[in-house]
Every structure is written in C-alpha cells, then in structure tokens.
Motif scaffolding. Structure first.
Motif, short mmCIF file in Angstrom:
data_model
loop_
_atom_site.label_atom_id
_atom_site.label_comp_id
_atom_site.label_asym_id
_atom_site.label_seq_id
_atom_site.Cartn_x
_atom_site.Cartn_y
_atom_site.Cartn_z
N GLN A 104 -4.07 -17.92 0.28
CA GLN A 104 -4.09 -16.90 -0.78
C GLN A 104 -4.68 -15.58 -0.29
O GLN A 104 -4.15 -14.50 -0.56
N LEU A 105 -5.76 -15.69 0.44
CA LEU A 105 -6.42 -14.49 0.95
C LEU A 105 -5.51 -13.77 1.96
O LEU A 105 -5.37 -12.55 1.94
N ALA A 106 -4.89 -14.57 2.82
CA ALA A 106 -3.98 -13.99 3.81
C ALA A 106 -2.86 -13.24 3.10
O ALA A 106 -2.56 -12.08 3.41
N TYR A 107 -2.26 -13.91 2.11
CA TYR A 107 -1.13 -13.30 1.40
C TYR A 107 -1.55 -12.01 0.69
O TYR A 107 -0.87 -10.99 0.78
N SER A 108 -2.68 -12.05 -0.01
CA SER A 108 -3.05 -10.86 -0.78
C SER A 108 -3.41 -9.71 0.16
O SER A 108 -3.00 -8.57 -0.06
N ARG A 109 -4.11 -10.00 1.25
CA ARG A 109 -4.41 -8.93 2.21
C ARG A 109 -3.14 -8.41 2.86
O ARG A 109 -2.97 -7.21 3.04
N GLY A 110 -2.27 -9.33 3.21
CA GLY A 110 -1.01 -8.96 3.87
C GLY A 110 -0.18 -8.06 2.98
O GLY A 110 0.29 -7.00 3.41
N SER A 111 0.00 -8.44 1.72
CA SER A 111 0.88 -7.64 0.87
C SER A 111 0.24 -6.28 0.57
O SER A 111 0.94 -5.27 0.50
N GLU A 112 -1.10 -6.24 0.45
CA GLU A 112 -1.75 -4.93 0.22
C GLU A 112 -1.55 -4.00 1.42
O GLU A 112 -1.26 -2.83 1.26
N LYS A 113 -1.71 -4.58 2.60
CA LYS A 113 -1.55 -3.77 3.81
C LYS A 113 -0.13 -3.20 3.91
O LYS A 113 0.07 -2.02 4.21
N LEU A 114 0.84 -4.05 3.63
CA LEU A 114 2.24 -3.60 3.70
C LEU A 114 2.49 -2.51 2.66
O LEU A 114 3.19 -1.54 2.91
N GLU A 115 1.91 -2.72 1.48
CA GLU A 115 2.12 -1.74 0.41
C GLU A 115 1.53 -0.38 0.82
O GLU A 115 2.18 0.66 0.65
N ARG A 116 0.33 -0.42 1.37
CA ARG A 116 -0.31 0.84 1.79
C ARG A 116 0.51 1.55 2.88
O ARG A 116 0.53 2.76 2.95
N ALA A 117 1.19 0.74 3.71
CA ALA A 117 1.98 1.34 4.79
C ALA A 117 3.32 1.86 4.29
O ALA A 117 4.11 2.42 5.05
N GLY A 118 3.62 1.63 3.00
CA GLY A 118 4.86 2.14 2.43
C GLY A 118 6.08 1.28 2.76
O GLY A 118 7.22 1.75 2.67
N VAL A 119 5.86 0.01 3.11
CA VAL A 119 6.98 -0.89 3.37
C VAL A 119 7.68 -1.17 2.03
O VAL A 119 7.01 -1.45 1.03
N PRO A 120 9.02 -1.08 1.99
CA PRO A 120 9.74 -1.13 0.71
C PRO A 120 9.47 -2.35 -0.19
O PRO A 120 9.31 -2.19 -1.37
N ALA A 121 9.47 -3.56 0.35
CA ALA A 121 9.25 -4.73 -0.52
C ALA A 121 8.04 -5.52 0.01
O ALA A 121 8.21 -6.60 0.57
N PRO A 122 6.82 -4.99 -0.19
CA PRO A 122 5.65 -5.55 0.48
C PRO A 122 5.39 -7.01 0.14
O PRO A 122 5.05 -7.81 1.03
N ARG A 123 5.54 -7.37 -1.14
CA ARG A 123 5.22 -8.75 -1.52
C ARG A 123 6.19 -9.75 -0.91
O ARG A 123 5.81 -10.80 -0.41
#
Ligand code: GLN
Length: 293
Positions: free
Chosen positions: A10-29
């Motif tokens: 869970q921690l990996a997923y939430s950190r991962g998706s936040e990081k992708l979102e901040r980087a502007g990746v189109p579908a971070p989740r």
C-alpha cells in the motif's frame, strides 16, 4: 491503532502514484498499478486482500527504480519490455514503435480480406504470400500469420536491423515462422505477393514536436517521420508495390486520420481499384486499401 507496515504494498503504491502524478505522467494511478504488478507479480485482487503485505528490499528498490524511470516519461512498455497486441504478447524496446491499438484495424482488415478470398492464389492450395513493409516489432505480420488459418508465407521487412532483431525474437517466442529482411523499402525484396501490408512512418515532420513525450522521445524517430507532408513513404511504396503484387493483389495501409483522401488519391493515380477506407474505434479514418490488377 493500525499502523502502515514499513515497505508495504500500500505504501509503495501510494508513494509511486503520487510521484508519477507530480511528474505529470498522464495516468499516474494506472501506471503505478501496472508497475507494482510487474515488480511483485501481485494483481489487484491479491493486493486488496493483503494491502499491508511487506515487499522485500529488492522489490521495494526495483519498484522505486521503475517509478523514477516512468517519471522521466519512459513509456511503461519500455520498462516492462512488452505490449499486448491482438491478444498476443510482443517484446518491445526503443528500437521499435510500440504497437498501437489502432493498428489492430489494419490486421482485422487484412484478415477479413484473406477470409473472404476463397482461393486467393490461382493454383490449388499454394500458400498466400504476405509482405509487411516497415515491420518494426513484427506485430502486424505475426498477428495475421497467427490468426489466418490458411497456408501462408510471411515476410517482414525493415530498414532497421535492430528492429528486425526484435521482430525475430517475437516470431520465436510466439512460435510463428516468418522471414525477416533488412531492406530500404523494396530494395532487397523479390517475388510477388498477394498482400502487402504497411504501417509506414506518417507523421508530418512539422508535427513531431507536438507528439506526447513518450512518443517523441522514446519511439524511434525513423518509425514516425513521414517527412514534409507525411506522405513520403506512401508515395514510394504505392509506386513500387505494383511490381511486387500478384494480379488482383492487395495493398493495405495504416494511415494518419487526415490522410485517407490523399493516400486513396495516390493509389488511384497508380491504377489501384476497389479502394476503400476503414475507421478505427474512435471513428477516425485509419486504414486505406485497394487492389491492383
Ligand atoms: N500512430 C503512430 C502515432 O500515433 C504513428 C505511427 C506511424 O507513423 N506509422 O504516433
């Protein structure tokens, strides 16, 4: 009080998706999911059953590495090394265009033509000869060979030796027999074919800068750039193809959504008949094909 375990899924997923979102990746989740599943082999159902299952250090680090790579807009498929196309799994890397779903229309059109032609060849049960020009990963040729039940002889050609390496690997892993030829369009091609298929580079040079980063930075430029008006490769392939088509043979192209009229026109000028256009799932023109007698 429930405490999030150190290094939990869970921690990996939430950190991962936040990081992708901040980087502007189109579908971070979605991408965070894919990568988590890629690294751990754990699918969604298993994740929800035990979201606080701990990942070992190696997996945790590998997941971080994958997320950081994706943050640089490296396509997901270059990280996982594969892309599904026509229900088959294809190896991909930076040497080939990642197979697009739109291109399935080209394969489906080819299969429809092959199935509707009861005896495509004049002599008995001689095999149907197919040529996929600018084959890249081989996804078009190999899918047609996989799904068509008749006897076939398939050739894939590409100017890129590195692309052909990927195509050969795909043929091997799918257990499909095909010939791959390094060739600048028809340069090293001989014989006649019942069908020539091609998804050539068709983006206008001036429009390349507007493509999304994943495409612009990581797909091979030589697989995208159709020169000034985007029609360069269509012109050359149409002109030469008539020497390589059996009588009544088909030339089938993927096109950019605003190129149907131009490509149909070029085929007509060259003497092609029964020219038709097929749309993709978004309702955009995607395939042009015709016959040469
Ligand atoms: N369809 C691809 C894209 O959207 C382009 C493929 C091609 O040029 N043949 O980028």
């Amino acid at each position: 009080m429930s405490r999030e375990k150190k290094n939990s899924l869970q921690l990996a997923y939430s950190r991962g998706s936040e990081k992708l979102e901040r980087a502007g990746v189109p579908a971070p989740r979605i991408d965070a999911w894919y990568l988590l599943e890629y690294v751990t082999g754990i699918g969604r159902a298993a994740y929800y059953a035990y979201p606080d299952r701990e990942m070992d250090d190696a997996q945790w680090k590998e997941y971080e590495r994958c997320i950081d790579t994706r943050c640089r807009r490296v396509p997901l498929q270059h990280i996982t090394g594969e892309q599904e196309f026509m229900g088959l799994c294809f190896h991909v890397n930076g040497d080939v265009l990642i197979p697009r779903q739109d291109t399935e229309i080209l394969v489906e059109t080819a299969l429809d033509v092959l199935k509707s032609e009861k005896k495509p060849c004049s002599i008995g049960d001689q095999s149907v000869r197919l040529l996929d020009m600018c084959t890249g990963s081989g996804c078009i040729l190999l899918s047609v060979l996989h799904y068509y039940e008749g006897k076939t002889e398939g050739t894939g050609s590409d100017i890129s030796a590195r692309a052909l390496k990927v195509a050969r690997k795909n043929a091997d892993s799918l257990g499909i027999e095909a010939d791959f030829v390094e060739s600048d369009l028809f340069e090293n091609i001989s014989g006649k074919f019942f069908m020539i298929l091609s998804n050539p580079p068709y983006i206008r040079s001036g429009e390349i800068s507007q493509l999304q980063e994943e495409v612009r930075l990581y797909d091979p430029m030589e697989a995208l750039d159709g020169k000034e008006d985007g029609l360069y490769f269509y012109r050359r392939i149409i002109e030469d193809s008539i020497h390589y088509l059996e009588k009544g043979g088909y030339l089938i192209f993927e096109i950019g959504c605003d190129q149907a009229e131009d490509v149909s026109g070029l085929m007509k000028e060259q003497g092609f008949e029964d020219i038709d256009v097929k749309k993709d799932l978004a309702g955009l023109d995607r395939v042009v094909y015709g016959r040469y007698y």
